[in-house]
Every structure is written in C-alpha cells, then in structure tokens.
Write a protein that holds these residues in place. Structure first.
Motif, PDB file in Angstrom:
ATOM      1  N   SER A  49       0.942  -1.250   0.104  1.00  0.00           N
ATOM      2  CA  SER A  49       0.226  -0.198   0.268  1.00  0.00           C
ATOM      3  C   SER A  49       0.709   1.309  -0.006  1.00  0.00           C
ATOM      4  O   SER A  49       0.383   2.371   0.686  1.00  0.00           O
ATOM      5  CB  SER A  49      -0.892  -0.027   1.215  1.00  0.00           C
ATOM      6  N   THR A  72      -8.149  -4.793   4.686  1.00  0.00           N
ATOM      7  CA  THR A  72      -8.328  -5.198   3.278  1.00  0.00           C
ATOM      8  C   THR A  72      -6.967  -6.339   3.203  1.00  0.00           C
ATOM      9  O   THR A  72      -6.250  -6.536   4.054  1.00  0.00           O
ATOM     10  CB  THR A  72      -8.205  -4.310   2.289  1.00  0.00           C
ATOM     11  N   HIS A  73      -6.913  -6.903   2.008  1.00  0.00           N
ATOM     12  CA  HIS A  73      -5.790  -7.609   1.483  1.00  0.00           C
ATOM     13  C   HIS A  73      -4.420  -7.032   1.351  1.00  0.00           C
ATOM     14  O   HIS A  73      -3.479  -7.598   1.377  1.00  0.00           O
ATOM     15  CB  HIS A  73      -5.979  -8.476   0.282  1.00  0.00           C
ATOM     16  N   GLY A  75      -3.624  -4.601   3.758  1.00  0.00           N
ATOM     17  CA  GLY A  75      -3.568  -4.252   5.094  1.00  0.00           C
ATOM     18  C   GLY A  75      -2.473  -4.224   5.897  1.00  0.00           C
ATOM     19  O   GLY A  75      -2.653  -3.995   7.221  1.00  0.00           O
ATOM     20  N   ALA A 120      -7.910  -9.976   7.808  1.00  0.00           N
ATOM     21  CA  ALA A 120      -8.125  -9.810   6.645  1.00  0.00           C
ATOM     22  C   ALA A 120      -8.387 -11.178   5.686  1.00  0.00           C
ATOM     23  O   ALA A 120      -8.193 -11.986   6.265  1.00  0.00           O
ATOM     24  CB  ALA A 120      -6.812  -9.087   6.163  1.00  0.00           C
ATOM     25  N   VAL A 124     -12.776 -10.484  -2.320  1.00  0.00           N
ATOM     26  CA  VAL A 124     -12.952  -8.839  -2.472  1.00  0.00           C
ATOM     27  C   VAL A 124     -14.597  -8.674  -2.026  1.00  0.00           C
ATOM     28  O   VAL A 124     -15.593  -9.443  -2.462  1.00  0.00           O
ATOM     29  CB  VAL A 124     -12.795  -8.661  -4.052  1.00  0.00           C
ATOM     30  N   ASN A 127     -15.317  -8.312   3.567  1.00  0.00           N
ATOM     31  CA  ASN A 127     -15.168  -7.607   4.897  1.00  0.00           C
ATOM     32  C   ASN A 127     -16.644  -7.055   5.244  1.00  0.00           C
ATOM     33  O   ASN A 127     -16.963  -7.151   6.507  1.00  0.00           O
ATOM     34  CB  ASN A 127     -14.280  -6.271   4.675  1.00  0.00           C
ATOM     35  N   PHE A 152     -12.400  -1.138   2.779  1.00  0.00           N
ATOM     36  CA  PHE A 152     -12.602  -1.873   1.450  1.00  0.00           C
ATOM     37  C   PHE A 152     -11.981  -0.829   0.100  1.00  0.00           C
ATOM     38  O   PHE A 152     -12.113   0.282   0.664  1.00  0.00           O
ATOM     39  CB  PHE A 152     -14.095  -2.474   0.886  1.00  0.00           C
ATOM     40  N   GLY A 153     -12.071  -1.049  -1.010  1.00  0.00           N
ATOM     41  CA  GLY A 153     -11.576  -0.561  -1.847  1.00  0.00           C
ATOM     42  C   GLY A 153     -12.659  -0.025  -2.920  1.00  0.00           C
ATOM     43  O   GLY A 153     -13.786  -0.543  -3.010  1.00  0.00           O
ATOM     44  N   ALA A 156     -14.094  -3.315  -4.573  1.00  0.00           N
ATOM     45  CA  ALA A 156     -14.931  -3.958  -3.913  1.00  0.00           C
ATOM     46  C   ALA A 156     -16.335  -3.051  -3.667  1.00  0.00           C
ATOM     47  O   ALA A 156     -17.315  -3.870  -3.280  1.00  0.00           O
ATOM     48  CB  ALA A 156     -14.508  -4.291  -2.493  1.00  0.00           C
TER      49      ALA A 156
END
Length: 329
Positions: A49, A72-73, A75, A120, A124, A127, A152-153, A156
């Motif tokens: 990230s 999140t993944h 994370g 996590a 997708v 969560n 979440f992104g 997602a």
C-alpha cells in the motif's frame, strides 16, 4: 459531508509525531517486505500500500483499541496502525512460528484480537458481511462506545456482498463504519471504466445513512474526518461511510507489471505522497525541525530492522501443529 481541519490539532505535537512515525514505519515495513519477497523469504503473493499511508494511519489513529477492524488484503498499514506488534507481523510474513498467526496466515491474514483486528481476507467485498456480524455482536451485547471499521476499496464497492452489507447495516442500525479507500484502480481497471457514477460516497445515500469524504493523502484530514464519522456511529445512529481519495504507487500485487498506467502518472503521485506532504507541512509550520523529523525517520527504520532480525530468527511452524488453531478438523 466534508470535514474542515480544526486548528487546535496543530498544538498536539505528540499526536503529530505519532502520525508521522506510524506512516514512516508502514512505508519502511513495506519496503523491507518488498526486499524480502525478492529474496524468496515471503511466500505466496503480497499486496503493498505504498502511497496509501495516510489513509491507513489517519483512519486507525481515530479508532480506539477496543474498536473492531477488518483490514483489506492490502492491510499492512491498517494492521500496524491499529497496534499489531511489528515483530510478530514481520514474522508472519516470513511464515515463522513467532508470527501473529503462528506463521500460517501470511501477508493477507494478519489477526490481533487484543487490538480488535479481526483479520483480513483475499475475498473482495467479504469484509462487509463479517463486519456486520461483528457489529451485531456489539449491538446485542450492548457494548458502549465501540464500532466495527470495515476497510474496502473502490473495486470492492461494486461487489454484491458489500452492497448487501450496507443495506443490512442500515436496516438493523448496526455500528459499522465503512471505510472506502478509493485508490482509483480496481486491480488494473480505472474507476471511470468500472462505474457510471464515480462519486462513490453516494452509495451510502441509497441505503439512508450519511457519508463523509476526505483527501486520503492528507493524514490530518483523514484523522479528523474518521473521528467525526466514528463518533456518529458510536452514538448509536447506525452505519456511516467515509470515502478516502488516495493512490497506490505500488502495483496491485507482486505480479503487477504496471502496464495499464504510465510512469508519468505514477511519478505525479509519488511527488505528492502523504509522508512527503506531511513532512513538508510540519516543517513549513515550524512545528518540527528537520533534525526532529530525521530522528523520527531513524526510529521507524530501526523498528523495521529489528523486526526483520526477529522474524529471521524465529523457527518455522512444526508440522505436528498443522491442525491447531482451526475450528474444524
């Protein structure tokens, strides 16, 4: 809603130092993880990230230790910001017995129940339902002043599970704080090719709860925005959404060749990364000297170096422990 920064936070020098230290630590941690992956010491894949440090640290700084959180993944920063031990987390990435999950979870499955980190996952949008379950626990047990933050992104945000979770949280008035980290790409798909309306905070209005948004590369804006949204949720008003606008300069995963975006685009955001912005801000305001900031950088570097040394010294899990720490056999 947009949150305007209050001047009095600039008087909290220890908080400002902690925010800077945490962001620098996350950045150093991920740079080290990248290097260790190249050495073959981190197995499987890994999602970094880099560029999103303010979103992770500003958000988690506004939560309490007792608040639940689902990372999140991508994370690492979210887990470090919430308080996971950096040495145990590095050991987990290396698959060692001294890791947070005893070396069985790896990069994408960091848990630390003592700090409210429920883990996590690589699914997708997953969560959302898990977060609703945790929030239902808070509500049924009538636990005061506690929320469940669900990261979440933007990718997602289009998943059915996430939209169903928003609906359920609203219908049952659950204390869920939905944290949408909008880094403009769902894997390699730019947001403008994935949705008709890129104003993702409007998703909340469809289910009848409020939304905040902020510059996700401004750690103070993130911190104050999330703090306000958390207060709303913790007061028993039901869920809320915070959309944080940021950008990952790292690839989606280690297998990402970045062929879908230009070097110029990536460099543009590197020049505006949150650590540089915050460092320049603190220097410009005269809150910290260059020597003080360099000392914070050195502290972050040392913490990561110690974590790498600790992780490498840990043994690998014993085969006899394969069936331990599972719910069913």
């Amino acid at each position: 809603m947009k949150r305007q920064r209050e001047g009095n936070i600039l008087e909290e020098k220890e908080l400002l130092r902690e925010l800077l230290l945490r962001m620098m630590t996350v950045n150093q941690f991920e740079e080290a993880a990248y290097w260790l992956f190249g050495q073959g010491l981190v197995h499987g894949t890994m999602h970094l990230s880099v560029g999103e440090e303010a979103a992770s640290i500003g958000t988690t700084a506004a939560l309490t230790q007792e608040d639940y959180m689902l990372a999140t993944h991508r994370g690492h920063g979210q887990a470090l910001g919430k308080g996971v031990d950096i040495r145990a987390m590095m050991a987990e990435l290396l698959g060692r017995a001294g890791g947070t999950n005893h070396g069985k979870g790896g990069s994408m499955h960091i848990c630390d129940f003592d700090h409210g980190i429920l883990g996590a996952n690589g699914i997708v949008g997953a969560n959302g339902p898990i977060g609703c379950g945790a929030a239902l626990t808070i509500k049924m047990k009538k636990i005061p002043d506690r929320v469940c933050a669900v990261f979440f992104g933007d990718g997602a945000s289009n998943e059915g599970a996430m939209l169903e979770s928003m609906n359920l949280a609203a219908a049952w008035k659950l204390p869920v704080l939905f944290v949408l980290v909008n880094n403009t790409y769902g894997m390699s798909t730019p947001i403008e090719r994935a949705v008709k309306n890129p104003d993702l905070k409007q998703r909340a209005s469809a289910f009848g709860f409020p939304a905040w948004e902020c510059d996700g590369n401004n750690v103070l804006a993130v911190y104050e925005t999330v703090k306000e949204a958390r207060e709303y949720v913790a007061a028993g008003n039901g869920p809320a959404l915070v959309e944080e606008h940021t950008y990952r300069t790292s690839g989606h995963s280690k297998s990402d060749g970045n062929l879908y975006r230009s070097k110029e685009e990536i460099q543009y955001w590197k020049d505006r990364n949150p650590i540089k912005r915050f460092r320049d801000f603190l220097l410009g305001k005269g809150i910290f000297t260059k020597e003080e900031i360099d000392a914070v950088q050195a502290q972050a570097k040392q913490a990561v170096e110690d974590a790498v040394a600790y992780a490498k010294a840990q043994p690998e899990p014993e085969p006899l422990g394969l069936e331990a720490d599972v719910y069913a056999r």
